[in-house]
Enzyme design. Structure first.
Site, PDB file in Angstrom:
ATOM      1  N   HIS A  34       0.768  -1.056  -0.051  1.00  0.00           N
ATOM      2  CA  HIS A  34      -0.085   0.007   0.046  1.00  0.00           C
ATOM      3  C   HIS A  34       0.877   1.272   0.067  1.00  0.00           C
ATOM      4  CE1 HIS A  34      -3.401  -2.496   1.069  1.00  0.00           C
ATOM      5  NE2 HIS A  34      -2.723  -3.083   1.853  1.00  0.00           N
TER       6      HIS A  34
HETATM    7  O1  RIB Z   1      -5.068   0.632   4.631  1.00  0.00           O
HETATM    8  C1  RIB Z   1      -3.679   0.341   4.279  1.00  0.00           C
HETATM    9  C2  RIB Z   1      -2.857   1.262   5.282  1.00  0.00           C
HETATM   10  O2  RIB Z   1      -3.108   1.390   6.473  1.00  0.00           O
HETATM   11  C3  RIB Z   1      -1.388   1.485   5.230  1.00  0.00           C
HETATM   12  O3  RIB Z   1      -0.798   2.822   5.078  1.00  0.00           O
HETATM   13  C4  RIB Z   1      -1.103   0.437   6.274  1.00  0.00           C
HETATM   14  O4  RIB Z   1       0.515   0.777   6.862  1.00  0.00           O
HETATM   15  C5  RIB Z   1      -1.934   0.951   7.122  1.00  0.00           C
HETATM   16  O5  RIB Z   1      -1.319   2.393   7.878  1.00  0.00           O
END
Ligand code: RIB
Ligand code: CA
Length: 325
Positions: free
Chosen positions: A256
């Protein structure tokens, strides 16, 4: 001239991989890394930033500052089940054959300047230049907007890993973790009049790192910085991959946060559409939902660009070259 960036992070596992990508991308000059509560408590977050930086031969360490310890309004639920109780997949408990900690606590201490003050200072110092890459809840960013909206409007853009637009959420049927953790902060950022780019689950779930790839690079890496870096990626992703295997049915993990950094490095990796984005802050079932209609501009003037597609192969190549090799 490399682009000046701040990375605002709740340093969990994929955040750590994003830090490695940012620090090893010559297109970026990381002016600061600011910690925010999210995946893990703030003290873990700051330690994890320094632990991640410690595996790099970086010639200069960016300023590290700690930010907000809790969201603006909501109570925070940490994501220890995903990122480990230390926020970094349990690497702080790893010991070598001699019983010595493989990743000892760093001795660096963060700046005495609060993250919010550092963000507004840098926004004022580099008007029109600075990109803020937010890969955690938007609490620090919202506080900076509330403190000095004019300076914050001098930001070139804010790239936000967050939201779920035409896909389901990951903390509820409709909400993504970063937005859900502090929806009030996210709405303040949506209303700030700053150019925004959302990098949502719609594209980050395509940014997949296969477990076999992690092991292959770790096995091939020699000693030195490349070996230490590949071993760290293997060590900190082990339980993160196990979570994905068990709960998401995939043998690897979603990148992500690294994708948000990659958008700053090479924006042509993604396709974006202009959209009006707002955030549900009061819904019993829908709090944290990014509310937008990507099909039309009927609901108001666009305040953001939303990533709707990603060149997965090009991103994967960039990540492997910069972080794993
Ligand atoms: O939904 C994914 C996000 O939430 C990413 O930034 C992960 O590190 C969590 O913080
Ligand atoms: Ca994060």
């Amino acid at each position: 001239m490399p682009g000046r960036v701040i990375l605002d992070t709740d340093t969990g596992v994929d955040d750590a991989l994003a830090i490695l990508l940012a620090m090893r991308s010559p297109e970026l000059r990381v002016e600061a890394i600011t910690g925010v509560c999210g995946n893990t408590p703030l003290e873990n977050c700051v330690r994890n930033i320094y632990l991640t930086l410690s595996v790099l031969d970086a010639h200069e360490t960016p300023v590290v500052a700690q930010g907000e310890v809790r969201p603006l309004v909501r109570e925070l639920a940490f994501a220890g089940d995903i990122h480990g109780d230390d926020g970094l997949g349990g690497v702080t408990r790893l010991v070598d054959a001699d019983g010595r900690r493989a990743y000892p606590d760093p001795d660096q201490r963060p700046s005495t300047v609060h993250a919010v003050d550092l963000i507004t200072d840098l926004a004022g110092r580099y008007p029109g230049e600075l990109i803020l890459i937010a890969v955690g809840p938007l609490t620090n960013v919202a506080r900076a907007v509330m403190k000095d909206p004019d300076r914050m409007r001098g930001l070139r853009e804010i790239i936000i890993m967050g939201g779920a637009f035409e896909t389901g959420g990951n903390v509820s049927p409709v909400a993504e973790f970063n937005i859900h953790a502090d929806p009030h902060a996210a709405q303040i950022v949506c209303d700030a009049g700053i150019p925004l780019v959302f990098v949502p689950l719609d594209v980050t779930r395509q940014a997949f790192l296969d477990a076999g790839t992690i092991d292959r690079f770790a096995a091939a890496a020699g000693t030195g910085e490349a070996g230490a870096r590949a071993a760290f990626v293997r060590d900190c992703t082990s339980s993160y991959v196990a979570f994905h295997r068990q709960k998401r049915g995939v043998n690897g993990c979603f990148l992500h946060d690294p994708l948000a950094v990659a958008v700053a490095v090479r924006e042509e990796l993604v396709t974006t559409v202009p959209a009006r984005v707002d955030v549900e802050t009061a819904g019993d079932l829908t709090t944290g939902m990014t509310v937008s209609d990507l099909r039309s501009d009927r609901w108001g003037d666009p305040n953001a660009r939303v990533c709707t597609a990603v060149d997965v192969q090009a991103f994967t190549r960039l990540f492997e070259e910069r972080v794993l090799a």
